[in-house]
Design an enzyme around this catalytic site. Structure first.
Site, PDB file in Angstrom:
ATOM      1  N   GLY A   1       0.811  -1.207   0.000  1.00  0.00           N
ATOM      2  CA  GLY A   1       0.000   0.000   0.000  1.00  0.00           C
ATOM      3  C   GLY A   1       0.846   1.259   0.000  1.00  0.00           C
TER       4      GLY A   1
ATOM      5  N   ALA B   1       8.379  -5.031  -2.360  1.00  0.00           N
ATOM      6  CA  ALA B   1       8.174  -3.895  -1.467  1.00  0.00           C
ATOM      7  C   ALA B   1       8.499  -4.329  -0.048  1.00  0.00           C
ATOM      8  CB  ALA B   1       6.743  -3.394  -1.551  1.00  0.00           C
TER       9      ALA B   1
ATOM     10  N   LYS C   1       0.540 -16.042 -10.293  1.00  0.00           N
ATOM     11  CA  LYS C   1       1.265 -15.426  -9.177  1.00  0.00           C
ATOM     12  C   LYS C   1       1.303 -16.369  -7.972  1.00  0.00           C
ATOM     13  CE  LYS C   1       3.387 -12.205  -6.862  1.00  0.00           C
ATOM     14  NZ  LYS C   1       2.700 -11.004  -6.365  1.00  0.00           N
TER      15      LYS C   1
ATOM     16  N   ASN D   1       7.897 -18.495  -1.447  1.00  0.00           N
ATOM     17  CA  ASN D   1       7.525 -18.087  -0.090  1.00  0.00           C
ATOM     18  C   ASN D   1       7.705 -19.162   0.973  1.00  0.00           C
ATOM     19  OD1 ASN D   1       6.869 -15.695  -1.366  1.00  0.00           O
ATOM     20  ND2 ASN D   1       4.904 -15.480  -0.349  1.00  0.00           N
TER      21      ASN D   1
ATOM     22  N   GLU E   1       0.278 -15.869   4.914  1.00  0.00           N
ATOM     23  CA  GLU E   1      -0.746 -16.075   3.886  1.00  0.00           C
ATOM     24  C   GLU E   1      -0.659 -17.496   3.304  1.00  0.00           C
ATOM     25  OE1 GLU E   1      -1.522 -11.954   1.686  1.00  0.00           O
ATOM     26  OE2 GLU E   1       0.601 -12.469   1.706  1.00  0.00           O
TER      27      GLU E   1
END
Length: 300
Positions: free
Chosen positions: A12, A128, A182, A190, A261
């Site tokens: 964000g 990010a 993705k 991950n 996640e």
């Protein structure tokens, strides 16, 4: 055009930083008043991959402002926070377009039940990393892929007008295929980085983890032959090299004792494989190891 970014985490903050370079009506919705106050006082600082820094001004608030019909709402919170955001989105005028930027697949069907006339999904191909309440690092160059699920591209035209070569948007046809691709890439990187507590580049630099990565690729290719043929093993290797110094979001969650996640990324792939009568023993083992590490609340 008014742009509201819900979620002041790494993605964000980075998106708001780039957008505020060429739009002075960007508002970043934070969870904490302290972060909103710091952004108002000192601005949003982006540390670029070339060593330079960029400071931009953004509006910041803990509450969603009253929005005009020409607004665009970009949702960047992680999947676990989406259920609270859905309640807020239901209060908005259905003509206000939405853009979802989440990892994984679980949010795709949920978001499509919203009454809004324009709904799009995005996939960030860059890295990010949040440093503090007002500072974010741009790591790993790449596009923001955009797929329109409801409506057309007109509400999202501003995103395509970025003058910054580090923030470019590519429109693709299928949101579901984009998110699945993705999720596949995230499933390669991950879980392994989270379990081993290494940066992305170590997966290809170490011969043992490189072999494990290759075996995982072969396993997923058997379960999802049509989907995986769009992503070569070289693509996976190159992604690891291109983001070599990055810590994956899942590793960041583990190190900061936050929920990962794993369910929406890896759990969703395991479910899709099971629906096809396929098993993924390597990926399932990684999935269980991440759950064990996450549940322990400490490093293993």
């Amino acid at each position: 055009m008014e742009i509201v970014v819900i979620g002041a985490g790494s993605v964000g903050m980075l998106i708001a930083s780039f957008l505020s370079e060429y739009n002075d009506r960007v508002t970043l919705i934070t969870r904490r008043e302290e972060q909103a106050r710091n952004l108002k006082l000192y601005g949003l600082l982006r540390k670029n991959s070339d060593g330079t820094s960029t400071i931009t001004e953004v509006n910041s608030s803990t509450c969603l402002p009253g929005l005009s019909r020409d607004a665009l709402v970009i949702i960047t919170v992680k999947y676990g926070q989406l259920k609270q955001v859905y309640d807020t989105l239901h209060t908005l005028d259905p003509s206000i377009p939405l853009l979802f930027l989440q990892n994984g697949l679980a949010h795709f069907e949920e978001a499509n039940t919203l009454p809004h006339q324009s709904i799009a999904f995005g996939s960030c191909q860059f890295g990010a990393q949040r440093e503090n309440d007002r500072t974010v690092h741009h790591r790993g160059h790449g596009l923001l892929k955009l797929a329109i699920e409801k409506g057309d591209t007109r509400p999202y035209t501003l995103l395509l007008q970025s003058p910054n070569p580090l923030f470019q948007v590519e429109v693709v046809e299928s949101a579901e295929n984009m998110l699945f691709e993705k999720a596949l890439l995230n499933s390669f990187i991950n879980p392994l980085t989270a379990i081993l507590e290494v940066t992305n580049g170590m997966l290809v630099e170490n011969p043992i983890t490189h072999s494990l990565l290759e075996n995982l690729y072969k396993e997923l290719k058997v379960a999802f032959p049509e989907e995986v043929k769009q992503v070569s093993f070289s693509d996976v290797e190159n992604l690891c090299r291109r983001t070599a110094d990055n810590k994956s979001s899942m590793l960041g969650d583990i190190l900061n004792l936050r929920p990962t996640e794993i369910e929406t990324i890896v759990g969703a792939l395991l479910k899709k494989a099971a629906d096809r009568g396929k098993t993924l023993p390597i990926l399932e083992t990684l999935y269980l190891l991440v759950l064990a590490k996450e549940g322990s609340g400490e490093k293993m």
